[in-house]
Design an enzyme around this catalytic site. Structure first.
Site, PDB file in Angstrom:
ATOM      1  N   ASN A  50     -10.721  -2.694  -6.476  1.00  0.00           N
ATOM      2  CA  ASN A  50      -9.889  -1.790  -7.287  1.00  0.00           C
ATOM      3  C   ASN A  50     -10.471  -1.500  -8.672  1.00  0.00           C
ATOM      4  O   ASN A  50     -10.080  -0.531  -9.324  1.00  0.00           O
ATOM      5  CB  ASN A  50      -8.454  -2.330  -7.436  1.00  0.00           C
ATOM      6  CG  ASN A  50      -7.614  -2.175  -6.184  1.00  0.00           C
ATOM      7  OD1 ASN A  50      -6.663  -2.916  -5.965  1.00  0.00           O
ATOM      8  ND2 ASN A  50      -7.944  -1.194  -5.333  1.00  0.00           N
ATOM      9  N   ASP A  80       0.827  -1.209   0.000  1.00  0.00           N
ATOM     10  CA  ASP A  80       0.000   0.000   0.000  1.00  0.00           C
ATOM     11  C   ASP A  80       0.861   1.259   0.000  1.00  0.00           C
ATOM     12  O   ASP A  80       1.955   1.265   0.561  1.00  0.00           O
ATOM     13  CB  ASP A  80      -0.905  -0.033   1.246  1.00  0.00           C
ATOM     14  CG  ASP A  80      -2.112   0.866   1.089  1.00  0.00           C
ATOM     15  OD1 ASP A  80      -2.294   1.459   0.010  1.00  0.00           O
ATOM     16  OD2 ASP A  80      -2.874   0.981   2.069  1.00  0.00           O
TER      17      ASP A  80
HETATM   18  C1  FPP Z   1      -2.057   0.176  -3.307  1.00  0.00           C
HETATM   19  O1  FPP Z   1      -1.552   1.488  -3.331  1.00  0.00           O
HETATM   20  C2  FPP Z   1      -1.492  -0.554  -4.416  1.00  0.00           C
HETATM   21  C3  FPP Z   1      -2.212  -1.102  -5.431  1.00  0.00           C
HETATM   22  C4  FPP Z   1      -3.683  -1.007  -5.524  1.00  0.00           C
HETATM   23  C5  FPP Z   1      -1.557  -1.775  -6.539  1.00  0.00           C
HETATM   24  C6  FPP Z   1      -0.358  -2.598  -6.195  1.00  0.00           C
HETATM   25  C7  FPP Z   1       0.310  -2.895  -7.448  1.00  0.00           C
HETATM   26  C8  FPP Z   1       1.618  -2.905  -7.667  1.00  0.00           C
HETATM   27  C9  FPP Z   1       2.657  -2.727  -6.632  1.00  0.00           C
HETATM   28  C10 FPP Z   1       2.009  -3.090  -9.066  1.00  0.00           C
HETATM   29  C11 FPP Z   1       2.909  -4.164  -9.314  1.00  0.00           C
HETATM   30  C12 FPP Z   1       2.405  -5.523  -9.149  1.00  0.00           C
HETATM   31  C13 FPP Z   1       2.845  -6.500  -9.924  1.00  0.00           C
HETATM   32  C14 FPP Z   1       2.492  -7.903  -9.600  1.00  0.00           C
HETATM   33  C15 FPP Z   1       3.664  -6.229 -11.107  1.00  0.00           C
HETATM   34  P1  FPP Z   1      -2.558   2.691  -3.533  1.00  0.00           P
HETATM   35  O2  FPP Z   1      -2.623   3.007  -4.985  1.00  0.00           O
HETATM   36  O3  FPP Z   1      -3.870   2.370  -2.904  1.00  0.00           O
HETATM   37  O4  FPP Z   1      -1.817   3.843  -2.762  1.00  0.00           O
HETATM   38  P2  FPP Z   1      -2.474   5.051  -1.967  1.00  0.00           P
HETATM   39  O5  FPP Z   1      -3.291   4.446  -0.845  1.00  0.00           O
HETATM   40  O6  FPP Z   1      -1.289   5.802  -1.477  1.00  0.00           O
HETATM   41  O7  FPP Z   1      -3.289   5.826  -2.951  1.00  0.00           O
END
Ligand code: FPP
Length: 230
Positions: A59, A11
């Site tokens: 998501n 996250d």
């Molecule tokens: C949460 O951060 C993260 C995600 C919803 C996506 C996670 C995906 C990756 C790390 C991409 C790579 C994965 C692979 C398998 C290649 P957020 O966007 O919710 O962050 P925030 O809470 O700060 O907005």
């Protein structure tokens, strides 16, 4: 007790990007690099399974731009990493509602799973994954599985065999980055006895020191698994 299976809620990618005045996708790209690093730390530490929450059933509600960017990122991760995963003995697995994904991505996933099936380190990527959804899908298979395994079978074991994680042990340790203190529908059944570790570090910044701190915290815990202290 050692960590055999580490699960991570990666996250904070969006906040990481915002702090740098970059688009959210740049944060996800940096998140993919962090995953690559952490996989190596896991191997060095003798961990056998790493499960990461890459895309939840919720998501899909994000902007079209972010969803399509994340899907492209996953597809390019698969293409660009395939050779290295085979070379490094990584078995690639996806859990979640894979039929929600594009047919092209489903084909790429299935091909990589097949190509890497002999690996001795397992990378499990949760995609269009929700713990409740997984349990509901398992429940639909349960009575047939029970019928096949006979009356004496352990019902919890039979149920676990209906989950997407059927042949994967439960996680010993779950790390969530970026300061959120929730499980957010991740591995609900599997985390019954998992130790949780929360850190304020944003996922793209998660490095060797943070990893070592999490393992150190785990080693200090007394895992009773519902039993009494010895
Ligand atoms: C949460 O951060 C993260 C995600 C919803 C996506 C996670 C995906 C990756 C790390 C991409 C790579 C994965 C692979 C398998 C290649 P957020 O966007 O919710 O962050 P925030 O809470 O700060 O907005």
């Amino acid at each position: 007790m050692d960590v055999q299976h580490l699960a991570i809620i990666m996250d904070g990618n969006g906040r990481w990007a915002k702090k740098r005045h970059l688009p959210r996708l740049a944060g996800h790209r940096a998140g993919a690099d962090a995953l690559d690093r952490v996989m190596h730390y896991c191997k060095d530490a003798g961990i056998r399974y790493l499960t990461v929450y890459a895309f939840s059933t919720e998501n899909w509600k994000r902007s079209k731009l972010e969803v399509s960017g994340l899907m492209r990122l996953l597809s390019s991760f698969i293409k660009s990493k395939a050779k290295a995963l085979v070379r490094d003995g990584v078995r690639f697995r996806v859990i979640g509602r894979r039929t929600d994904l594009s047919e092209k991505l489903q084909r790429e996933i299935a091909a990589l799973e097949e190509r890497t099936k002999k690996g001795d380190f397992t990378l499990v990527v949760a995609l269009s994954y929700g713990g409740r959804d997984e349990i509901v899908r398992a429940a639909a298979k349960f009575s047939e599985a029970l019928r096949l395994s006979g009356d004496d079978a352990d019902h919890e074991q039979v149920f676990a065999s209906c989950l997407d994680t059927a042949d994967i042990p439960d996680p010993d340790l779950l790390i969530r980055t970026s300061g959120e203190l929730r499980i957010s529908n991740f591995m609900l059944w599997q985390s019954a006895y998992t130790e949780f570790y929360f850190t304020d570090v944003l996922w793209p910044d998660f490095g060797r020191e943070d990893f070592d701190k999490a393992l150190e915290a785990f080693s200090m815990r007394e895992r009773r698994m519902g039993g009494r202290l010895k």
